[in-house]
Design a protein around this motif. Structure first.
Motif, mmCIF file in Angstrom:
data_model
loop_
_atom_site.group_PDB
_atom_site.id
_atom_site.type_symbol
_atom_site.label_atom_id
_atom_site.label_comp_id
_atom_site.label_asym_id
_atom_site.label_seq_id
_atom_site.Cartn_x
_atom_site.Cartn_y
_atom_site.Cartn_z
ATOM 1 N N VAL A 122 -8.357 6.168 -5.250
ATOM 2 C CA VAL A 122 -7.998 7.594 -5.147
ATOM 3 C C VAL A 122 -7.283 7.826 -3.825
ATOM 4 O O VAL A 122 -7.819 7.536 -2.753
ATOM 5 N N ILE A 123 -6.077 8.342 -3.945
ATOM 6 C CA ILE A 123 -5.224 8.601 -2.779
ATOM 7 C C ILE A 123 -4.609 9.994 -2.897
ATOM 8 O O ILE A 123 -4.529 10.567 -3.982
ATOM 9 N N GLU A 124 -4.176 10.519 -1.761
ATOM 10 C CA GLU A 124 -3.396 11.758 -1.731
ATOM 11 C C GLU A 124 -2.038 11.388 -1.173
ATOM 12 O O GLU A 124 -1.960 10.666 -0.177
ATOM 13 N N GLU A 125 -1.001 11.858 -1.825
ATOM 14 C CA GLU A 125 0.335 11.479 -1.374
ATOM 15 C C GLU A 125 1.333 12.596 -1.634
ATOM 16 O O GLU A 125 1.028 13.556 -2.348
ATOM 17 N N PRO A 126 2.530 12.476 -1.066
ATOM 18 C CA PRO A 126 3.546 13.504 -1.290
ATOM 19 C C PRO A 126 3.960 13.581 -2.763
ATOM 20 O O PRO A 126 4.070 12.560 -3.445
ATOM 21 N N LEU A 127 4.161 14.790 -3.222
ATOM 22 C CA LEU A 127 4.697 15.025 -4.564
ATOM 23 C C LEU A 127 6.218 15.035 -4.406
ATOM 24 O O LEU A 127 6.846 16.090 -4.369
ATOM 25 N N ASN A 128 6.778 13.829 -4.275
ATOM 26 C CA ASN A 128 8.220 13.722 -4.054
ATOM 27 C C ASN A 128 8.970 13.984 -5.368
ATOM 28 O O ASN A 128 8.361 14.200 -6.413
#
Length: 144
Positions: A122-128
């Motif tokens: 589980v990661i959080e990342e940019p919604l590119n």
């Protein structure tokens, strides 16, 4: 979704950060896949899961006449237009053109999302732009 409910969804979803990836699991800190993450957040935000989840394939290129994941979400959650999805919304991604939507994430900000990804957990990342273009459906967690 009101701001307090949105923040509750995000706080609960972030409590899953670092959970290892494990196909078809849904145990915070132990293992989950993308749907397992959504199921775990559901249990804390809404309550018990309304029906058992049948086994499913991991094939992101799967095609077919039915959007199985979206159909299941529609049974339990209000659907909104992807363009209206804000923080706290559940989004379904179509990972390959013409394939059915097979990946799930939770928006944590206007340009960020949280999901479970193979090998990363589980990661959080940019919604590119690449991710944003893949959003096929969006839903709101209902009230408890």
């Amino acid at each position: 979704m009101n701001a307090a409910k949105s923040q509750r969804v995000i706080t609960i979803a972030r409590s899953w950060l670092g959970t290892p990836y494990h196909d078809q699991a849904s145990l915070r800190g132990v293992g989950c896949d993308c749907l397992g993450l959504a199921r775990g957040v559901w249990r804390e935000v809404v309550g018990p899961e309304p029906f058992p989840i049948p086994p499913y394939s991991r094939d992101w290129g799967e095609t077919g006449p039915r959007e199985v994941l979206a159909d299941g979400a529609r049974r339990m959650m209000p659907e909104i237009a992807p363009s209206e999805a804000g923080p706290g919304a559940l989004v379904l991604f179509r990972m390959k053109p013409r394939a059915i939507a097979k990946h799930v994430g939770i928006l944590t900000g206007p340009d960020r999302f949280l999901h479970a990804y193979e090998r990363l957990g589980v990661i959080e990342e940019p919604l590119n732009l690449s991710w944003r273009r893949r959003i096929a459906f969006a839903f709101l967690f209902p009230q408890r």
